[in-house]
Design a protein around this motif. Structure first.
Motif, short mmCIF file in Angstrom:
data_model
loop_
_atom_site.label_atom_id
_atom_site.label_comp_id
_atom_site.label_asym_id
_atom_site.label_seq_id
_atom_site.Cartn_x
_atom_site.Cartn_y
_atom_site.Cartn_z
N CYS A 155 -21.78 67.51 17.64
CA CYS A 155 -21.01 67.84 18.95
C CYS A 155 -21.83 69.25 19.72
O CYS A 155 -20.77 69.76 18.74
CB CYS A 155 -19.50 66.81 19.61
N CYS A 203 -17.46 70.02 20.64
CA CYS A 203 -16.36 70.08 19.92
C CYS A 203 -16.94 70.80 18.17
O CYS A 203 -15.73 69.82 17.60
CB CYS A 203 -15.28 69.07 20.35
N GLY A 216 -17.58 68.18 17.03
CA GLY A 216 -17.40 66.43 16.27
C GLY A 216 -19.04 65.10 15.77
O GLY A 216 -19.27 66.00 16.32
N CYS A 267 -14.53 64.07 20.78
CA CYS A 267 -14.83 64.51 22.85
C CYS A 267 -14.99 63.67 23.66
O CYS A 267 -14.93 64.07 25.04
CB CYS A 267 -14.64 65.99 22.94
N CYS A 320 -20.27 61.89 21.98
CA CYS A 320 -19.65 62.10 20.00
C CYS A 320 -17.99 61.47 20.30
O CYS A 320 -17.47 61.10 21.51
CB CYS A 320 -19.21 63.66 20.81
N SER A 356 -18.08 63.74 25.12
CA SER A 356 -19.12 64.40 25.54
C SER A 356 -21.02 63.39 25.26
O SER A 356 -20.83 63.15 24.26
CB SER A 356 -19.66 65.35 25.09
#
Ligand SMILES: Cc1ncc(COP(=O)(O)O)c(C=O)c1O
Ligand SMILES: [Zn+2]
Length: 404
Positions: free
Chosen positions: A22, A25, A27, A10, A7, A12
């Motif tokens: 994501c 979030c 994103g 964030c 991501c 991830s």
């Protein structure tokens, strides 16, 4: 070749290859390439391989043996002295992306994106498009033997692009709405599993588009220009250029970054508006309008990435009017013999404006990326190129018309 999908917002790790945002979030996604093997290598070794996107295979997240390719990339970098003189910059180059197989830079991303679709075993690919993405996707889907669905904003796609998408056999759907609305629809279809999304929010697309920056530096014999200017629409290409050059910085192939300059049309300028307010995020423009239909996008999906690219390189965003765009398009054609579509001419119009404002200096080495071919939008050309003279079929009559 190792990489991770992450991501952008964030950080991830993303394990599901079909996601386009994501799950934590919402994103944007991006790809982290493991480039350890390239560190300390001589970049000129790559020149043993032919020009084109796949010359840079060690920097791409798809195995070259799986490539669905139409021999994209390897486009000319024109040394534009007459235009440079007119604008007042000592060295000006135009990277002519109109020379790609379907006439735009989208082919660079599509060779990687469609190869990825095949790796994943997808049968149908799709996108929303202001025109060029659909033309490119239709061609690469044909090459790969995949089904293809493209959603186009009704009445706002240049004729050449529409013709291409239809010609290569895509299912072409005209949507009653603008690009931003068409993109939401196709994202929903992707989420439900009806197609594999190949808009530039798919992080494999910008990976292929990185190659335009690799080529510019390669063609300048590893000299980094001071400025790279390009049009910004959905905002992935400027991110791709930034990502490419940070990767070459990380392996020690270049030692500085150029300033990246994003150019938008005044009627469609969310990134420029955010930049003027020094914001890291942008507000959508609800009813975007411009003659440069390719960048008629009010809610750029990769806008946050574009702003990062601009801020991190001490670059800037600017906007130009439709008149400035059409005048730059004509100037490039008449001074240099280079024909580009209106959106592409925005890069030249932006450089003209920023040079006049002193934001670009006369001693800067400037590269304008001109993203698409003149013939994409013949209607606009004919409307603005002057008149065709008519004559009876006799030398005497033609002589009267040409004078002298
Ligand atoms: C000719 C042309 N130039 C520029 C752009 C904008 O690129 P991006 O959406 O990556 O900002 C597009 C996108 O459709 C395009 O077709
Ligand atoms: Zn996230």
């Amino acid at each position: 070749m190792n990489y991770e999908i992450k991501c952008f917002e964030c950080g991830s790790m993303i394990h599901d290859g079909f996601l386009d945002s994501c799950p934590r979030c919402g994103g944007l996604l991006t790809i982290d390439m493991d480039l350890g093997e390239m560190e300390g290598k001589d970049p000129r070794e790559l020149r043993q391989r032919p020009m084109g996107v796949w010359r840079y295979a060690p920097f791409l997240p798809v195995e070259e043996r799986n490539a669905i390719s139409l021999l994209e990339g390897g486009t000319p970098l024109y040394d534009c002295r007459a235009l440079g003189k007119e604008i007042g910059v000592k060295r000006l180059h135009v990277k002519y992306e109109g020379a790609n197989p379907t006439g735009s830079f989208k082919d660079r991303g599509m060779t990687v994106g469609v190869s990825r679709a095949v790796e994943l075993g997808c049968k149908v690919v799709g996108c929303a498009s202001t025109g060029n993405t659909s033309a490119s996707l239709a061609a690469y889907a044909a090459k790969a033997g995949l089904g293809c669905v493209v959603l186009l904003p009704s009445g706002k796609v240049a004729l050449g692009k529409l013709a291409q998408a239809m010609f290569y056999g895509a299912k072409v759907i005209s949507v009653d709405g603008n690009f931003d609305e068409a993109l939401s629809v196709v994202r929903e279809l992707a989420k439900e599993g009806h197609l594999y999304l190949l808009n530039s929010i798919n992080p494999f697309r910008p990976e292929g588009q990185k190659s335009v920056a690799f080529e510019i530096v390669d063609q300048l014999d590893f000299e980094v220009p001071d400025v790279i200017a390009l049009p910004v629409g959905n905002a992935a290409n400027i991110w791709a250029v930034y990502k490419a050059l940070t990767e070459w910085m990380s392996v020690g192939w270049i030692d500085r970054m150029p300033r990246l300059i994003g150019v938008q049309a005044t009627g469609s300028n969310p990134i420029t508006a955010a930049f003027r307010l020094e914001r890291k995020d942008f507000e959508a423009v609800e009813h975007p309008e411009t003659v440069a239909t390719a960048i008629r996008i009010g809610n750029p999906a990769s806008g946050k990435k574009a702003l990062k690219a601009i801020y991190d390189t001490d670059g800037c965003a600017t906007d130009v009017t439709d008149e400035e765009i059409l005048s730059a398009q004509k100037l490039l054609g008449r001074r240099e013999g280079v024909g580009v579509e209106p959106a592409s001419a925005a890069s030249v119009a932006g450089v003209l404006k920023l040079r006049a404002e002193g934001e670009i200096s006369g001693s800067d080495q400037v590269v304008c990326i001109c993203t698409g071919n003149l013939l994409k939008d013949p209607d606009t050309v004919i409307k603005n190129a002057g008149e065709v003279l008519r004559s009876e079929a006799s030398a005497a009559a033609v002589k009267r018309l040409i004078g002298g």
